[in-house]
Design a protein around this motif. Sequence first.
Motif, PDB file in Angstrom:
ATOM      1  N   GLY A 137       0.857  -1.173   0.000  1.00  0.00           N
ATOM      2  CA  GLY A 137       0.000   0.000   0.000  1.00  0.00           C
ATOM      3  C   GLY A 137       0.896   1.227   0.000  1.00  0.00           C
ATOM      4  N   PRO A 138       0.388   2.388   0.414  1.00  0.00           N
ATOM      5  CA  PRO A 138       1.213   3.599   0.455  1.00  0.00           C
ATOM      6  C   PRO A 138       2.457   3.419   1.321  1.00  0.00           C
ATOM      7  CG  PRO A 138      -1.105   4.162   0.676  1.00  0.00           C
ATOM      8  CD  PRO A 138      -1.026   2.670   0.770  1.00  0.00           C
ATOM      9  N   VAL A 139       3.584   3.893   0.805  1.00  0.00           N
ATOM     10  CA  VAL A 139       4.864   3.809   1.508  1.00  0.00           C
ATOM     11  C   VAL A 139       5.545   5.169   1.400  1.00  0.00           C
ATOM     12  CG1 VAL A 139       7.139   2.714   1.537  1.00  0.00           C
ATOM     13  CG2 VAL A 139       5.102   1.335   1.035  1.00  0.00           C
ATOM     14  N   HIS A 140       6.157   5.591   2.471  1.00  0.00           N
ATOM     15  CA  HIS A 140       6.890   6.862   2.459  1.00  0.00           C
ATOM     16  C   HIS A 140       8.217   6.692   1.720  1.00  0.00           C
ATOM     17  CE1 HIS A 140       4.335   9.445   4.867  1.00  0.00           C
ATOM     18  NE2 HIS A 140       4.224   8.516   5.796  1.00  0.00           N
ATOM     19  N   THR A 141       8.321   7.273   0.548  1.00  0.00           N
ATOM     20  CA  THR A 141       9.548   7.235  -0.243  1.00  0.00           C
ATOM     21  C   THR A 141       9.805   8.620  -0.819  1.00  0.00           C
ATOM     22  OG1 THR A 141       8.447   6.708  -2.337  1.00  0.00           O
ATOM     23  CG2 THR A 141       9.074   4.845  -0.936  1.00  0.00           C
ATOM     24  N   GLY A 159       9.757   9.286  -3.885  1.00  0.00           N
ATOM     25  CA  GLY A 159       8.768   9.470  -4.943  1.00  0.00           C
ATOM     26  C   GLY A 159       7.429   9.953  -4.426  1.00  0.00           C
ATOM     27  N   THR A 160       6.942   9.348  -3.335  1.00  0.00           N
ATOM     28  CA  THR A 160       5.646   9.777  -2.808  1.00  0.00           C
ATOM     29  C   THR A 160       5.732  11.186  -2.224  1.00  0.00           C
ATOM     30  OG1 THR A 160       6.114   8.585  -0.739  1.00  0.00           O
ATOM     31  CG2 THR A 160       4.782   7.462  -2.385  1.00  0.00           C
ATOM     32  N   ARG A 161       6.871  11.508  -1.610  1.00  0.00           N
ATOM     33  CA  ARG A 161       7.027  12.867  -1.074  1.00  0.00           C
ATOM     34  C   ARG A 161       7.041  13.900  -2.200  1.00  0.00           C
ATOM     35  NH1 ARG A 161      10.273  10.138   2.737  1.00  0.00           N
ATOM     36  NH2 ARG A 161      12.173  10.422   1.497  1.00  0.00           N
ATOM     37  N   SER A 162       7.700  13.543  -3.300  1.00  0.00           N
ATOM     38  CA  SER A 162       7.754  14.460  -4.431  1.00  0.00           C
ATOM     39  C   SER A 162       6.377  14.630  -5.069  1.00  0.00           C
ATOM     40  CB  SER A 162       8.751  13.934  -5.466  1.00  0.00           C
ATOM     41  OG  SER A 162       8.736  14.717  -6.636  1.00  0.00           O
ATOM     42  N   MET A 163       5.625  13.544  -5.146  1.00  0.00           N
ATOM     43  CA  MET A 163       4.324  13.568  -5.795  1.00  0.00           C
ATOM     44  C   MET A 163       3.282  14.324  -4.969  1.00  0.00           C
ATOM     45  SD  MET A 163       2.005  10.334  -7.011  1.00  0.00           S
ATOM     46  CE  MET A 163       1.837   9.701  -5.353  1.00  0.00           C
ATOM     47  N   LEU A 164       3.293  14.113  -3.649  1.00  0.00           N
ATOM     48  CA  LEU A 164       2.249  14.670  -2.803  1.00  0.00           C
ATOM     49  C   LEU A 164       2.628  15.994  -2.148  1.00  0.00           C
ATOM     50  CD1 LEU A 164       0.985  11.410  -1.092  1.00  0.00           C
ATOM     51  CD2 LEU A 164      -0.153  12.708  -2.883  1.00  0.00           C
ATOM     52  N   GLY A 165       3.930  16.256  -2.033  1.00  0.00           N
ATOM     53  CA  GLY A 165       4.369  17.525  -1.475  1.00  0.00           C
ATOM     54  C   GLY A 165       3.791  17.783  -0.098  1.00  0.00           C
ATOM     55  N   ASP A 182      -0.879   8.661   5.587  1.00  0.00           N
ATOM     56  CA  ASP A 182      -1.064   8.057   6.900  1.00  0.00           C
ATOM     57  C   ASP A 182      -2.524   7.909   7.300  1.00  0.00           C
ATOM     58  OD1 ASP A 182       1.709   7.792   7.419  1.00  0.00           O
ATOM     59  OD2 ASP A 182       1.819   9.912   7.957  1.00  0.00           O
ATOM     60  N   THR A 183      -3.438   8.156   6.386  1.00  0.00           N
ATOM     61  CA  THR A 183      -4.865   8.097   6.714  1.00  0.00           C
ATOM     62  C   THR A 183      -5.599   7.007   5.945  1.00  0.00           C
ATOM     63  OG1 THR A 183      -5.530   9.668   4.971  1.00  0.00           O
ATOM     64  CG2 THR A 183      -4.823  10.601   7.097  1.00  0.00           C
ATOM     65  N   THR A 184      -4.865   6.177   5.197  1.00  0.00           N
ATOM     66  CA  THR A 184      -5.537   5.266   4.265  1.00  0.00           C
ATOM     67  C   THR A 184      -5.686   3.846   4.759  1.00  0.00           C
ATOM     68  OG1 THR A 184      -3.441   4.762   3.172  1.00  0.00           O
ATOM     69  CG2 THR A 184      -4.747   6.600   2.281  1.00  0.00           C
ATOM     70  N   ASN A 185      -5.118   3.504   5.916  1.00  0.00           N
ATOM     71  CA  ASN A 185      -5.216   2.106   6.318  1.00  0.00           C
ATOM     72  C   ASN A 185      -5.465   1.942   7.814  1.00  0.00           C
ATOM     73  OD1 ASN A 185      -2.683   2.148   7.721  1.00  0.00           O
ATOM     74  ND2 ASN A 185      -1.614   1.916   5.780  1.00  0.00           N
ATOM     75  N   ALA A 186      -5.670   0.697   8.198  1.00  0.00           N
ATOM     76  CA  ALA A 186      -6.032   0.392   9.572  1.00  0.00           C
ATOM     77  C   ALA A 186      -4.875   0.566  10.548  1.00  0.00           C
ATOM     78  CB  ALA A 186      -6.558  -1.045   9.654  1.00  0.00           C
ATOM     79  N   ARG A 187      -3.659   0.656  10.039  1.00  0.00           N
ATOM     80  CA  ARG A 187      -2.507   0.897  10.906  1.00  0.00           C
ATOM     81  C   ARG A 187      -2.374   2.368  11.277  1.00  0.00           C
ATOM     82  NH1 ARG A 187       0.831  -1.274  13.958  1.00  0.00           N
ATOM     83  NH2 ARG A 187       2.815  -0.956  12.912  1.00  0.00           N
ATOM     84  N   GLY A 188      -3.004   3.237  10.510  1.00  0.00           N
ATOM     85  CA  GLY A 188      -2.937   4.658  10.790  1.00  0.00           C
ATOM     86  C   GLY A 188      -1.634   5.301  10.375  1.00  0.00           C
ATOM     87  N   ARG A 189      -0.908   4.636   9.496  1.00  0.00           N
ATOM     88  CA  ARG A 189       0.340   5.198   8.972  1.00  0.00           C
ATOM     89  C   ARG A 189       0.712   4.487   7.683  1.00  0.00           C
ATOM     90  NH1 ARG A 189       4.473   1.661   9.240  1.00  0.00           N
ATOM     91  NH2 ARG A 189       4.496   0.040  10.861  1.00  0.00           N
ATOM     92  N   ALA A 190       1.475   5.163   6.848  1.00  0.00           N
ATOM     93  CA  ALA A 190       2.014   4.528   5.652  1.00  0.00           C
ATOM     94  C   ALA A 190       3.206   3.664   6.034  1.00  0.00           C
ATOM     95  CB  ALA A 190       2.429   5.591   4.639  1.00  0.00           C
ATOM     96  N   GLY A 191       3.605   2.826   5.101  1.00  0.00           N
ATOM     97  CA  GLY A 191       4.704   1.916   5.362  1.00  0.00           C
ATOM     98  C   GLY A 191       6.069   2.582   5.235  1.00  0.00           C
ATOM     99  N   ASP A 192       7.067   1.861   5.704  1.00  0.00           N
ATOM    100  CA  ASP A 192       8.464   2.258   5.568  1.00  0.00           C
ATOM    101  C   ASP A 192       9.099   1.310   4.548  1.00  0.00           C
ATOM    102  OD1 ASP A 192      11.487   1.842   6.384  1.00  0.00           O
ATOM    103  OD2 ASP A 192      10.875   3.752   7.273  1.00  0.00           O
ATOM    104  N   PRO A 193       9.973   1.800   3.671  1.00  0.00           N
ATOM    105  CA  PRO A 193      10.592   0.915   2.682  1.00  0.00           C
ATOM    106  C   PRO A 193      11.243  -0.317   3.290  1.00  0.00           C
ATOM    107  CG  PRO A 193      11.061   3.192   2.135  1.00  0.00           C
ATOM    108  CD  PRO A 193      10.373   3.213   3.467  1.00  0.00           C
ATOM    109  N   ARG A 194      11.784  -0.191   4.501  1.00  0.00           N
ATOM    110  CA  ARG A 194      12.452  -1.322   5.129  1.00  0.00           C
ATOM    111  C   ARG A 194      11.474  -2.438   5.478  1.00  0.00           C
ATOM    112  NH1 ARG A 194      15.394   2.382   9.526  1.00  0.00           N
ATOM    113  NH2 ARG A 194      13.286   3.266   9.378  1.00  0.00           N
ATOM    114  N   GLU A 195      10.217  -2.086   5.713  1.00  0.00           N
ATOM    115  CA  GLU A 195       9.214  -3.110   5.993  1.00  0.00           C
ATOM    116  C   GLU A 195       8.928  -3.949   4.750  1.00  0.00           C
ATOM    117  OE1 GLU A 195       6.326  -1.446   9.398  1.00  0.00           O
ATOM    118  OE2 GLU A 195       6.421  -0.133   7.638  1.00  0.00           O
TER     119      GLU A 195
END
Length: 250
Positions: A185-189, A191-197, A204-217
């Motif tokens: 799902g959404p991951v903080h990278t 690319g996503t930072r550049s796209m969403l600014g 961090d609002t799109t899933n049941a964990r309440g946060r986006a993923g980390d690339p290391r996960e």
Amino acid sequence: MSSRNDLQGRTALVTGATSGIGKAIARNLAGQGASVVLHGRDQARGEALVKELAAEGATARFLAADLSDAQDTLRLAAEAGRVDILVSNAGLYVFAPTAATDATSFDRHIAVNTRAPFLLVGALAPGMADRGQGSIVLVGSSAARLPAAVGAAYGASKAGAEILTRYWATEYGPAGVRVNTVSPGPVHTEGTRSMLGEHIAVLDTTNARGRAGDPREIAEIVSFLVGPASSYVNGAVLFADGGERSALPA
């Protein structure tokens, strides 16, 4: 955590390895003892990562290639040489409405996200099969199963890669080659930072964990899928989305 020596003596090709999820995957595989062939488009970033990994005692080399070009993709496979692990991570994504997506943009999505892994598998999997072992992991996307108001070309290209996973698992599985997909799902990278600014917090609002993923996960999941602990996993699409409950808003 996998043992540092789980992949000793194996060679892994990781596409899109110089940033984001791909970089985390490459570091993880190198940390487990694999010799890593790093692919990317930026020579300077690639060479910098090779030096970083070498300083940590890992073995790595960099190959630049344009995956939107079929011949360059095949050249990458040839220059990579013997590959025991293929991680097809490189991806192109432009989240635009259908009417704003021209034929050139659509074709580039298919070329990078679907055709490139198809060509790499066609070039590298037969060698794995001849040796009786190998592992291939595609990095997919939740966009393949969660439609949104934008990004249809991207979603289609990733859905194509998912079905190819199942075909290849059937085609090469009897010869000892496993093929699986991890679907983040959404991951903080970068690319996503550049796209969403400034709107990056929406991830961090799109899933049941309440946060986006980390690339290391995501990298840890890839390490599981290519390692001995997943020896009976083949043709699977593993969702790594934090319990995703909605697509990104339009």
